[in-house]
Motif scaffolding. Structure first.
Motif, short mmCIF file in Angstrom:
data_model
loop_
_atom_site.label_atom_id
_atom_site.label_comp_id
_atom_site.label_asym_id
_atom_site.label_seq_id
_atom_site.Cartn_x
_atom_site.Cartn_y
_atom_site.Cartn_z
N VAL A 7 0.86 -0.92 -0.14
CA VAL A 7 -0.01 0.23 -0.15
C VAL A 7 1.12 0.80 0.00
N PRO A 8 0.54 2.11 -1.05
CA PRO A 8 1.56 3.15 -1.22
C PRO A 8 0.50 3.90 0.51
N PHE A 9 1.29 4.83 0.61
CA PHE A 9 0.93 6.22 1.92
C PHE A 9 1.89 7.72 1.66
N THR A 132 0.94 2.26 -8.38
CA THR A 132 1.16 2.95 -8.26
C THR A 132 0.02 3.54 -6.76
N GLY A 133 -0.75 1.88 -7.00
CA GLY A 133 -2.12 1.67 -5.88
C GLY A 133 -1.93 1.07 -5.53
N PRO A 134 -3.02 0.25 -4.24
CA PRO A 134 -2.43 -0.66 -3.30
C PRO A 134 -2.94 -2.35 -4.18
N PHE A 135 -2.07 -3.30 -3.81
CA PHE A 135 -2.57 -3.92 -4.52
C PHE A 135 -1.98 -5.45 -3.74
N GLN A 152 -5.98 5.70 -9.25
CA GLN A 152 -6.63 6.91 -9.31
C GLN A 152 -6.85 7.29 -7.59
N ALA A 153 -7.30 6.27 -7.08
CA ALA A 153 -8.04 6.83 -5.62
C ALA A 153 -6.90 7.32 -5.02
N PRO A 154 -6.95 8.76 -4.42
CA PRO A 154 -6.22 9.86 -3.33
C PRO A 154 -5.44 8.44 -2.40
N ALA A 160 -4.28 5.49 7.91
CA ALA A 160 -5.48 4.64 7.26
C ALA A 160 -4.66 3.63 6.37
N ALA A 161 -3.51 3.61 5.86
CA ALA A 161 -2.53 2.59 4.89
C ALA A 161 -2.64 1.71 5.78
#
Length: 275
Positions: A7-9, A132-135, A152-154, A160-161
């Motif tokens: 998860v990016p954060f 670039t998003g959670p996987f 594309q989500a913020p 939160a992550a």
């Protein structure tokens, strides 16, 4: 197989990534044991890496993962070299099986190098994809596909992550329990080589709230389709709002990570450059 999540954060003004995995190991004959599937490596050049694996052959995944981490610490001091370094190591490992079939392995890889921090999906012999998003990878990933936000989500905050990952871990263990289970271990990686640790005890408590959260959401859906109108629905929404806010407060109050070294390395590097 297993469940591993990336998860990016963002933390303060840092680009960061979370990598976490369960600890249940299931052999091909169905026997289960416990073992760490996520690890972290730091280099003297202010780079940091975390990797988690999903594979039926845990020993093969661990061995290749260590080779990847060693190679990155030695040669991965440029973010744009990471794909090439990982591909070279995986291709050489895969070729060593000659006519035999190499084990199917997947990795979640996080890299903090210079002013970059990113996540990669890796699989031998030569698949390295920037994410670039959670996987999620492994058997548990099937249960999470409908839940993961698109790329594309913020970008979420750190808390939160981690909180989202805790709920996703609960779901994976709930619906793919034959392959996913045990404790959840996680590491945080930041640009400039920063790193941190997920507090396993707090994560476990948060995962334990997963069933109650599911019940809250499912009851809301059932009430929506009940055919009730007016005061009956408004009364239910008052009750829903109270429980929803209680869950939200509990999550906000959790101390989910040790972030002492997440930013200190960048500060230390900055101070050295000024001397």
């Amino acid at each position: 197989m297993t469940i591993a999540i990336g998860v990016p954060f963002e933390y303060q003004d840092l680009k960061c990534a979370l990598v976490c995995a369960d600890t249940k190991v299931t052999a091909t004959d169905g026997a289960t044991s416990s073992g760490a599937k996520v690890s972290i490596s730091l280099s003297s050049r202010s780079t940091s890496f975390a990797i988690a694996s999903a594979c039926e052959d845990a020993d093969a995944a661990k061995m290749l993962g260590e080779e990847i981490m060693n190679g990155l610490c030695e040669k991965g001091d440029n973010f744009f070299n990471i794909s090439a370094v990982v591909k070279e190591i995986m291709t050489e490992w895969h070729a060593a099986y000659h006519g035999g079939k190499a084990p199917d392995i997947q990795y979640v890889l996080a890299a903090g190098v210079g002013e970059f921090c990113g996540l990669f999906f890796c699989s031998p012999p030569n698949t390295v994809l920037r994410k670039t998003g959670p996987f999620a990878i492994g058997s548990g990933g099937r249960a999470l596909d409908p839940l993961l936000p698109d790329e594309q989500a913020p970008t979420p905050t750190m808390n939160a992550a981690i909180a989202r990952a805790a709920y996703w871990m609960y779901r994976a263990k709930q619906y793919e329990g034959a392959f996913c289970g045990g404790e959840t271990h996680g590491f945080l990686i930041a640009e400039h080589g920063g790193f941190g640790f997920v507090v396993s005890e707090e994560l476990e408590k948060l995962e334990g709230k997963g069933r109650d959260i599911d019940l809250l959401i499912n009851n809301c859906i059932l009430k929506m389709f009940s055919g009730d109108q007016g005061d009956a629905q408004r009364l239910y929404l008052d009750s829903f709002n109270t429980m929803y806010l209680a869950f939200a407060k509990h999550i906000a109050d959790c101390n989910l990570a040790d972030v002492h070294y997440l930013n200190n390395i960048r500060r230390s590097t900055s101070q050295m450059s000024k001397q």
